[in-house]
Design an enzyme around this catalytic site. Sequence first.
Site, PDB file in Angstrom:
ATOM      1  N   GLY A  34     -13.025  25.585 -52.257  1.00  0.00           N
ATOM      2  CA  GLY A  34     -13.403  25.203 -53.615  1.00  0.00           C
ATOM      3  C   GLY A  34     -14.652  25.952 -54.032  1.00  0.00           C
ATOM      4  O   GLY A  34     -15.264  26.665 -53.232  1.00  0.00           O
ATOM      5  N   LEU A  35     -15.022  25.793 -55.283  1.00  0.00           N
ATOM      6  CA  LEU A  35     -16.193  26.480 -55.819  1.00  0.00           C
ATOM      7  C   LEU A  35     -17.478  26.025 -55.129  1.00  0.00           C
ATOM      8  O   LEU A  35     -17.543  24.948 -54.542  1.00  0.00           O
ATOM      9  CB  LEU A  35     -16.311  26.220 -57.323  1.00  0.00           C
ATOM     10  N   SER A  36     -18.506  26.858 -55.231  1.00  0.00           N
ATOM     11  CA  SER A  36     -19.829  26.470 -54.763  1.00  0.00           C
ATOM     12  C   SER A  36     -20.267  25.215 -55.510  1.00  0.00           C
ATOM     13  O   SER A  36     -20.082  25.109 -56.722  1.00  0.00           O
ATOM     14  CB  SER A  36     -20.819  27.614 -55.029  1.00  0.00           C
ATOM     15  N   SER A  38     -18.948  22.305 -55.247  1.00  0.00           N
ATOM     16  CA  SER A  38     -17.840  21.378 -55.507  1.00  0.00           C
ATOM     17  C   SER A  38     -17.900  20.160 -54.588  1.00  0.00           C
ATOM     18  O   SER A  38     -17.291  19.125 -54.867  1.00  0.00           O
ATOM     19  CB  SER A  38     -16.494  22.086 -55.346  1.00  0.00           C
ATOM     20  N   GLY A  39     -18.615  20.298 -53.472  1.00  0.00           N
ATOM     21  CA  GLY A  39     -18.757  19.179 -52.536  1.00  0.00           C
ATOM     22  C   GLY A  39     -18.086  19.380 -51.194  1.00  0.00           C
ATOM     23  O   GLY A  39     -17.946  18.447 -50.408  1.00  0.00           O
ATOM     24  N   LYS A  40     -17.684  20.607 -50.899  1.00  0.00           N
ATOM     25  CA  LYS A  40     -16.950  20.898 -49.655  1.00  0.00           C
ATOM     26  C   LYS A  40     -17.708  20.452 -48.404  1.00  0.00           C
ATOM     27  O   LYS A  40     -17.173  19.703 -47.589  1.00  0.00           O
ATOM     28  CB  LYS A  40     -16.660  22.407 -49.549  1.00  0.00           C
ATOM     29  N   SER A  41     -18.919  20.928 -48.247  1.00  0.00           N
ATOM     30  CA  SER A  41     -19.688  20.630 -47.031  1.00  0.00           C
ATOM     31  C   SER A  41     -20.032  19.152 -46.937  1.00  0.00           C
ATOM     32  O   SER A  41     -19.974  18.553 -45.857  1.00  0.00           O
ATOM     33  CB  SER A  41     -20.972  21.469 -46.999  1.00  0.00           C
ATOM     34  N   SER A 108     -13.991  30.442 -49.586  1.00  0.00           N
ATOM     35  CA  SER A 108     -12.743  31.183 -49.304  1.00  0.00           C
ATOM     36  C   SER A 108     -11.932  31.371 -50.583  1.00  0.00           C
ATOM     37  O   SER A 108     -10.880  30.770 -50.751  1.00  0.00           O
ATOM     38  CB  SER A 108     -11.920  30.491 -48.211  1.00  0.00           C
TER      39      SER A 108
END
Length: 199
Positions: A34-36, A38-41, A108
């Site tokens: 997902g975008l920077s 976005s909450g991935k980490s 990614s």
Amino acid sequence: MTNNLHLVWHKSLVSKEERRHKNGHHSFILWFTGLSASGKSTIANAVEKKLFESNIRSYVLDGDNIRHGLNKDLGFSEEDRNENIRRIGEVAKLFVDSGIVVLSAFISPFREDRDRVRGLLEEHEFIEVYVKCPIEECEKRDPKGLYKKARSGQIKQFTGVDSPYEEPFSPEVTIESHCFSVEECTEQIIDYLKTKRFI
């Protein structure tokens, strides 16, 4: 380029299936894309905590953290981004082989790179988690000030600004992080894993 003609794969005496049996659970990659901002980490770490509390062996591979070590020699050109994901895919595959659940949190941005990682693994070992969030919301959050720098020209080839992000066509899980809390997003992923009997 390294000459691989004289390299021979050394087979382990302990199989992936034996490691999984001893750990008591399936091993796989949860690939957060997902975008920077976005909450991935944040979500990946929250999911890992839940897994840890359930005695499931797991580890988070975070994009920024990896660039402090393994991939510190790479920049942000398309070629370097491709190599960044290639290396992470190979490392993540080793985790899966070791019987561990790996949570990979990387922008990614290119489908081809993500599909290439999927192709390294067997069925049910790659779970693509699309952390969907409008770029407007990501820019509002902007915890590292990266969007601001990208808009001012200080950062070039920034995903979503002057470099594309290719949304997954059919991810296993889609999390709308702008609509739900971290806890709710985490539960959605845990519920998916339980439904599939991966945990």
